[in-house]
Design an enzyme around this catalytic site. Structure first.
Site, PDB file in Angstrom:
ATOM      1  N   ASP A 142      29.819  -4.440  55.332  1.00 38.69           N
ATOM      2  CA  ASP A 142      28.357  -4.451  55.260  1.00 38.69           C
ATOM      3  C   ASP A 142      27.921  -4.635  53.799  1.00 38.69           C
ATOM      4  O   ASP A 142      28.645  -4.267  52.874  1.00 38.69           O
ATOM      5  CB  ASP A 142      27.777  -3.136  55.777  1.00 38.69           C
ATOM      6  CG  ASP A 142      27.983  -2.955  57.272  1.00 38.69           C
ATOM      7  OD1 ASP A 142      28.259  -3.952  57.947  1.00 38.69           O
ATOM      8  OD2 ASP A 142      27.864  -1.812  57.743  1.00 38.69           O
ATOM      9  N   GLU A 143      26.731  -5.156  53.633  1.00 34.20           N
ATOM     10  CA  GLU A 143      26.206  -5.402  52.284  1.00 34.20           C
ATOM     11  C   GLU A 143      26.281  -4.165  51.399  1.00 34.20           C
ATOM     12  O   GLU A 143      26.671  -4.248  50.236  1.00 34.20           O
ATOM     13  CB  GLU A 143      24.746  -5.866  52.383  1.00 34.20           C
ATOM     14  CG  GLU A 143      24.084  -6.098  51.036  1.00 34.20           C
ATOM     15  CD  GLU A 143      22.645  -6.568  51.169  1.00 34.20           C
ATOM     16  OE1 GLU A 143      21.980  -6.741  50.124  1.00 34.20           O
ATOM     17  OE2 GLU A 143      22.179  -6.755  52.319  1.00 34.20           O
TER      18      GLU A 143
END
Length: 320
Positions: A142-143
């Site tokens: 995930d970012e």
């Protein structure tokens, strides 16, 4: 590395007694794990397949001691723009690049987000070294999750690592800090995960979701308000750790998307919001077999500074 005639460095395999009399295609599939798709690429390439230095076809008969050489044509991700970026390289050879990704960066460009991704930085890094390589992430984070990301440098490495991922033989371990305490100091969360009806980007535990398994081990408690947890994935669903920890009432500190009302307005939450502004989740360790040599790989990435500061702040709960 790539060479002047735009091929990756050769990958060699020495035939054993059990390979005697077999067709080359069978040896490549059973001993090395070459897929049919990659076999076609090698067959149609000028220097793709050779035995003892001579170009051959897949139906060539192998003898013990033959040196089988594979050479894959170099490819490049033409649509990914090179962009200077500081990279934290944990491991690199002719087949793999393993990075410690910082939080706040996505792995691959998406619609409307063509720059400032890990892929842009990697393409610039390879461009500066005069290498022509296609960006092939084996998995993603995930970012706002930091930690280890594996990038394959050629199709065989990607194929082999992806197979290990599918077989569940890759060990993925994360470190996180959560509110509250799990029901036991260690255990598993076996709960299916699916999309939330009202928000398709959000995942929730639901009966008709995909089977999802997370193993956890509490490594330190901070009173009854928070704890440090090591996580090992049994499956790899989107947002799996975040969803599973929230489902047992222990949301990850800093994760506003999967927060729990019980903790949102607490004094502790306000205090920690000044320390970390993203989910406190870090991909700390990876274990797998090297896709070409077969050697076991154990890689680690130390905690980023924001999670170190969070740990220090949580320690104050115990010291008070």
């Amino acid at each position: 590395m790539t060479t002047e005639n735009e091929y990756y460095a050769p990958i060699e395999y020495v035939a054993t007694a059990s390979d005697q009399g077999r067709r080359l295609r069978d040896v490549l599939r059973k001993r090395i794990g070459i897929s049919r798709r990659l076999m076609v690429k090698l067959k149609t390439s000028d220097e793709g397949l050779s035995v003892n230095g001579q170009k051959v076809w897949p139906n060539h008969t192998i003898s013990e001691g033959d040196v089988i050489s594979l050479r894959m044509e170099a490819e490049q991700s033409e649509t990914i723009l090179p962009q200077p970026m500081e990279l934290n390289i944990v491991f690199e050879d002719d087949h793999l690049l393993v990075l410690n990704k910082p939080a706040g960066i996505i792995v691959h460009p998406t619609t409307g987000h063509y720059l400032h991704t890990l892929a842009n930085g990697v393409m610039h890094y390879w461009h500066e070294r005069g290498e022509r390589i296609r960006f092939r992430p084996v998995h993603r984070l995930d970012e706002h999750t930091s930690g280890l990301v594996v990038i394959a440098k050629h199709p065989l490495a990607q194929q082999q690592l992806s197979a290990q991922m599918m077989e569940g033989t890759v060990t993925k371990e994360y470190r996180t800090f959560v509110y509250g305490l799990p029901p036991a100091s260690e255990g598993e969360i076996n709960a299916p995960i699916g999309r939330q009806t009202e928000d398709p980007h959000r995942r929730v535990v639901r009966e008709d979701g995909q089977p999802s398994l997370t193993f956890y081990h509490v490594t330190r408690t901070y009173g009854d308000q928070a704890c440090a947890v090591d996580i090992r994935l049994g499956t790899g669903r989107t947002h799996q750790i975040r969803v599973h920890m929230t489902s047992i009432g222990c949301p990850i500190i800093g994760d506003s998307y999967y927060s729990v009302e019980k903790w949102q307005e607490t004094e502790l939450a306000a205090r920690l919001s000044e320390v970390i502004t993203r989910q406190a989740l870090h991909a700390a360790r990876l274990g797998f077999k090297h896709p070409v040599t077969g050697e076991p790989m154990e890689l680690e990435a130390e905690l980023p500074e924001d999670m170190k500061r969070l740990e220090q702040e949580l320690n104050k709960l115990v010291d008070q």
